[in-house]
Every structure is written in structure tokens, then in C-alpha cells.
Design a protein around this motif. Structure first.
Motif, PDB file in Angstrom:
ATOM      1  N   PRO A 143       0.816  -1.219   0.000  1.00 46.49           N
ATOM      2  CA  PRO A 143       0.000   0.000   0.000  1.00 46.49           C
ATOM      3  C   PRO A 143       0.845   1.262   0.000  1.00 46.49           C
ATOM      4  O   PRO A 143       2.057   1.231   0.273  1.00 46.49           O
ATOM      5  N   VAL A 144       0.187   2.389  -0.283  1.00 47.63           N
ATOM      6  CA  VAL A 144       0.845   3.691  -0.295  1.00 47.63           C
ATOM      7  C   VAL A 144      -0.127   4.724   0.260  1.00 47.63           C
ATOM      8  O   VAL A 144      -1.344   4.591   0.104  1.00 47.63           O
ATOM      9  N   ALA A 145       0.412   5.724   0.929  1.00 44.50           N
ATOM     10  CA  ALA A 145      -0.400   6.823   1.443  1.00 44.50           C
ATOM     11  C   ALA A 145       0.338   8.131   1.199  1.00 44.50           C
ATOM     12  O   ALA A 145       1.571   8.181   1.262  1.00 44.50           O
ATOM     13  N   PHE A 146      -0.412   9.197   0.914  1.00 48.38           N
ATOM     14  CA  PHE A 146       0.204  10.498   0.673  1.00 48.38           C
ATOM     15  C   PHE A 146      -0.752  11.608   1.099  1.00 48.38           C
ATOM     16  O   PHE A 146      -1.967  11.404   1.204  1.00 48.38           O
ATOM     17  N   VAL A 147      -0.203  12.776   1.336  1.00 50.40           N
ATOM     18  CA  VAL A 147      -0.988  13.977   1.620  1.00 50.40           C
ATOM     19  C   VAL A 147      -0.355  15.133   0.854  1.00 50.40           C
ATOM     20  O   VAL A 147       0.809  15.468   1.091  1.00 50.40           O
ATOM     21  N   ALA A 148      -1.106  15.721  -0.063  1.00 56.03           N
ATOM     22  CA  ALA A 148      -0.617  16.867  -0.832  1.00 56.03           C
ATOM     23  C   ALA A 148      -1.055  18.154  -0.143  1.00 56.03           C
ATOM     24  O   ALA A 148      -2.232  18.333   0.173  1.00 56.03           O
ATOM     25  N   GLN A 149      -0.093  19.052   0.085  1.00 58.58           N
ATOM     26  CA  GLN A 149      -0.417  20.346   0.678  1.00 58.58           C
ATOM     27  C   GLN A 149      -1.414  21.101  -0.193  1.00 58.58           C
ATOM     28  O   GLN A 149      -2.294  21.797   0.312  1.00 58.58           O
TER      29      GLN A 149
END
Length: 551
Positions: A143-149
Motif C-alpha cells: 500500500p501507499v499513502a500520501f498527503v498533498a499540501q
């Protein structure tokens, strides 16, 4: 480079032998995902004869495929992604844990990053998982997780208000490709490159959310690539090329569900009939096949087609499962009840034919792809106007030097789907966009195919790769034609801002330290006529750390 010098370069490339030091090491990758450094590295090794001939036009590779590709590698420089082969009926291996932080100074930028969308500002992401193998069954959890400003920047006006202002600037109501994912931070947790599959008797079947790469292109795959989030799908086909004596045949069929972003032009449900609707989900199916002719080592020829279909209210009918086997001309496709496409169908199709030729032990390969948006009406239509809604791609790769201490190589690739001269006399539908299914060729707001514009566009990449015992380096020059808006061929009016073009210079450096890979990279982007208005600079930077357990 002039056109006259290209044949000379090809001849010199083919005739230059490369010799690598022989060792007895046996190694393997646990997983080879689309567009990763492992994918790129093994492909180079195949071109110098250290990896056995195998079609690269159906990716990614499962654990057994990856192990078979790398098991005979000799004379390679040490590489953190490699693992010792440990035969056994049951095994568990940790995948690398990777953390990255991306930064864009002026506008969103990034491609072939899977589920990760990097807006303006910072975008941290983390990925990792494990591989479990039990006889013929393998499970990859990655899996992968991200948060874009997702900081604010000037949008291209599209006539929309409220959330519709975030839609694509030109094709806002025929593709789900937002300029920006809302006015707040945007993030997701995604199953990433996860797959459950079984390989038995030369066949494979399973379920997956992993990205797929169809065709020989690496940066600009026309149908499916690593540019968008992978989507949930089932698949079946050959586990390895089947020996038919005259040729080896490798086939894969898929059936899945495509989802849209929160900023899609489709909001709510619109009914075309009592049975068929266009809503937030689409049914996807496709077929890709590759043959390797006997007596022509290194050559692979193939084609693929991919369908988006409206999701029926009453569930998926049996006919949906065989759409990829239907006629290649729209004239022979039955009209779907209630759909506005009177010429038949109503689906959105991407199709392509391709070829790749590797010259073993010479470090050289070349490849090409011809793609089409939707069907031809009939055979006469194809013969008369093959450039209607078409795309074509070309590429070559050359390993310049290779031994036990390192490897240097170059790769060049381009794609073009700008409007042809045919557009003077016949309307062009545009690549990756669609009227009946207004999400276009996307998954959750990102292009499933080449990230080189939409409707009309083009891309070019030149890269120099260096692998050594201490790390690796990559230097790139890119040119991307994002969009065109000229009308000279219609009314004779000239404009200096008809093409929105990005020019990029990039560098990446990775250092190996025991179990760690430390990476830094930067791309300096100059965009000319951004959104047909002004020239803009953007600094795209990335830092990362990757941990390999059990080395």
C-alpha cells in the motif's frame, strides 16, 4: 540530432558488443512494478544478454516472473533491490519501506507516480509491505499513502463555478482530470501495488490493484501505465509465454471497476435508459497479447485494447466480459439501447499495436507503438484515414558500458498525438477524452495512459542512467506539449500562444548505504504559454529514504 544521423547511430549501437564480468551470484527481485527502477534496471540487463529474452510489453511482473528474470544475472553491480533466491514452498519477504517528500514551487507537477498526486507545495508519501509465497500462490501487499499540501495557484478558466472551476481547463466536461483537487489539502491511502495471484500449469489468474504497463513504451505507455492510481481488477492469462512452436504467445485479460475523483464532471446519476446509467463508476475490460516469432530472438510484436463501459443499474451482464473480443470496427458493434452513439457501441476504447526488438549482448533495443482513440467505423475508414484520433510513440535504449562495477546507459522516448492535417476536413474527437463516458481515460482524476497532454499533446524524454556499486544517477531532458488551442486551420488567425509547452531539466542521485537508499532529485521546469497566458518557472524537488530489510 539530424534525421540522416539516426541510421548511423542505430548501426553503431547494434554493432557495439558489451562484455560483463561473469560471476556465480543468483539474485531476484521480490516484485517488479511498472515504471520502477527495478523495471528499468532489468530491462537494461536484458539488452546485454544477462536477463533471458522475455516480453516487456505486459507488466508488472509477479514474484515468479521477477525471480525468473533475475535468476541468471551475472556481473551486475550490487543493487539494493536484489535479493538472494531462497527456494522453498513457503516464504515471506519484506518489501522496501520508502518515504518521500515532493515539492512544487508554482504548480502541480509529476508523472508515473501511481496513486501519488503532487500539487503545489509539499507532498509527503510512504509505501511498504510484504510478499507471501505459498507454492503457486503469491500475495503482494504494497500500500501507499500520501498527503498533498495542495497550495493555491491560478487556474485556467473553464466557465465552471463552485467545485466545477477545478475541472480541466479545456475539456472540463469530457474528462475527469482536475487542475486542482479542491482548495484544501488532498490525500489518500491506497492499496497500491497489491496483488493476489496463482500461477499453475503455465496459466495465471488473480485480483489486483497494481498498475499495469501495456506496450513497450516506458515513459509514455499509451493504454495503461504507472501514471494513475491502479484500479481493482481481476485478471487471467498466461503465466509465461506459451510455446506454439512458430512463436511464443503471452496473453492477459482484465475486468475491473474504475472510480472517479470528487471533481469529476459526473455528479450524481444520469440515466440514458431504464437499464443504463452514467454514474461515478465505470466497468473496465481489456486484452493485451504479445508474440515472439521463432527464429527472431529479441523481437516481440503485439497489441492491446481497453474499454470503458457504462455501469448498468442491474449489474454487469455476461456480454461485458467479452467486450475485448468484439469487432475492431464500430460498424459491426451492436447499438446499445438508449445511448446517444447511433454508430454503435457507446463505449470508450483505447487500442494500440506495437513492436519491440532487443539485440542481445549488444546493449541496444528499439520499439514503436501506434495507438487509436475509439474504433474505426469500418475497414475503409481505417485505410483512408489512419491518422484520425491517432497517437504514435518511438523509443530506443542503449547500454554504453557495463561490467561488475557499474553500468551506463541512455534512453530516448517520444509520443505524439497532436492534431493531424486531417483535422482541417474532419472533426477530431481528441485522445483520452469521451462524450458518452465523460470521465475519459482516467482513474480517480489521473490519466491511465501517457502523461503528455490530453485531447492533443506530445512528449519527449532523453535520459542518461548510471548504476554503480555506490549508487545510481539519472539526468533527464523533457519536453511536454500539454495542450493546443490554435484555430489557424479554421479561420486563418495567428496567435503566438497556441501551444502550452513545458521544458524540463532534471537530475536524481541515489546513494547506497548498507540497508538504505538515500535519494535527492530536482527538475527545473520552464512552461511557455501556461494555460495560453504567461510563461512560468517551477521547481520540482524530491528527497527520499528507502529501507531494505533482510539484506
Amino acid at each position: 540530432m539530424s534525421c540522416r544521423s539516426l541510421p548511423t547511430l542505430i548501426l553503431l549501437s547494434i554493432s557495439t558488443p558489451l562484455i560483463a564480468q561473469d560471476t556465480t551470484s543468483r539474485v531476484a527481485f521480490p516484485v517488479v512494478s511498472v515504471g520502477t527502477v527495478e523495471d528499468n534496471y532489468l530491462r537494461y540487463l536484458q539488452s546485454i544478454g544477462q536477463v533471458s529474452p522475455y516480453p516487456w510489453s505486459i507488466r508488472g511482473f509477479g514474484p515468479e516472473e521477477a525471480r525468473a528474470r533475475a535468476a541468471g544475472v551475472r556481473g551486475h553491480p550490487p543493487f539494493p533491490g536484489l535479493r538472494e533466491v531462497k527456494p522453498g514452498l513457503f516464504s515471506i519477504r519484506m518489501l522496501p519501506v520508502e518515504g518521500t517528500a515532493r515539492f512544487n514551487s508554482a504548480f502541480p507537477y509529476g508523472s508515473n507516480d501511481g496513486a501519488i498526486w503532487a500539487g503545489r507545495g509539499f507532498t509527503p508519501a510512504i509505501a511498504g509491505g510484504l510478499v507471501v509465497m505459498a507454492g503457486p500462490v503469491s500475495l503482494v501487499l504494497d500500500p501507499v499513502a500520501f498527503v498533498a499540501q495542495n497550495r493555491n495557484f491560478e487556474l485556467m478558466p473553464n466557465g465552471g463555478t463552485a467545485t466545477q472551476k477545478f475541472l480541466n481547463g479545456i475539456y472540463g466536461f469530457t474528462i475527469d482530470l482536475p487542475q486542482r483537487f479542491g482548495d484544501k489539502s488532498y490525500g489518500r491511502a491506497d492499496w497500491g501495488q497489491s496483488t493476489l495471484r496463482a500461477d499453475m500449469f503455465g496459466m495465471t489468474a488473480g485480483i489486483s490493484t497494481a498498475n499495469m504497463g501495456w506496450g513497450p513504451m516506458q515513459t509514455y505507455e499509451f493504454i495503461l501505465s504507472g501514471n494513475a492510481p491502479g484500479f481493482a481488477h481481476a485478471f487471467a492469462g498466461t503465466a509465461r509465454p506459451a510455446n506454439l512452436w512458430l512463436a511464443h504467445l503471452h496473453v492477459r485479460m482484465i475486468w475491473g471497476r474504475l472510480e472517479q475523483s470528487d471533481y469529476s464532471p459526473v455528479q450524481g446519476t444520469k440515466y440514458y435508459s431504464s437499464r443504463v446509467e452514467t454514474g461515478t463508476q465505470r466497468f473496465a475490460t481489456g486484452l493485451v497479447a504479445v508474440i515472439q516469432p521463432r527464429g527472431m530472438p529479441g523481437l516481440e510484436i503485439g497489441g492491446g485494447r481497453f474499454f470503458h463501459s457504462l455501469w448498468p443499474r442491474e449489474g454487469i451482464p455476461r456480454s461485458y466480459l467479452t467486450k475485448s473480443l468484439q469487432s475492431i470496427t464500430k460498424k459491426n458493434v451492436p447499438v446499445s439501447p438508449g445511448l446517444p452513439d447511433a454508430q454503435g457501441g457507446g463505449d470508450n476504447q483505447e487500442a494500440s499495436a506495437f513492436a519491440r526488438w532487443v539485440f542481445p549482448k549488444n546493449g541496444f533495443e528499439m520499439y514503436a507503438e501506434y495507438g487509436r482513440e475509439d474504433h474505426n467505423y469500418d475497414r475503409r475508414d481505417f485505410v483512408q484515414e489512419p491518422d484520425h484520433s491517432r497517437a504514435y510513440g518511438l523509443g530506443l535504449r542503449k547500454v554504453v558500458s557495463a561490467d561488475s562495477t557499474g553500468m551506463s546507459a541512455i534512453r530516448v522516448e517520444s509520443i505524439n498525438f497532436q492534431l493531424p492535417t486531417l483535422a482541417r476536413n474532419r472533426g477530431e474527437g481528441g485522445v483520452y477524452i469521451h462524450g458518452t463516458i465523460p470521465q475519459g481515460h482516467t482513474s480517480r482524476g489521473q490519466l491511465l495512459g501517457a502523461d503528455a497532454g490530453v485531447g492533443t499533446g506530445a512528449g519527449f524524454t532523453f535520459a542518461w542512467d548510471r548504476f554503480s556499486t555506490h549508487g545510481r544517477s539519472t539526468y533527464t531532458l523533457t519536453r511536454t506539449l500539454r495542450q493546443e488551442a490554435g484555430t489557424f486551420f479554421v479561420n486563418g488567425l495567428q496567435s503566438p500562444r497556441t501551444s502550452d509547452v513545458q521544458i524540463g531539466l532534471g537530475a536524481e542521485r541515489v546513494r547506497y548505504l548498507s540497508h538504505l537508499e538515500l535519494s535527492t532529485g530536482a527538475n527545473l521546469i520552464r512552461e511557455l504559454n501556461r494555460d495560453f497566458r504567461t510563461n512560468t518557472w517551477n521547481l520540482n524537488a524530491i528527497v527520499g529514504i528507502r529501507y531494505h530489510a533482510g539484506r
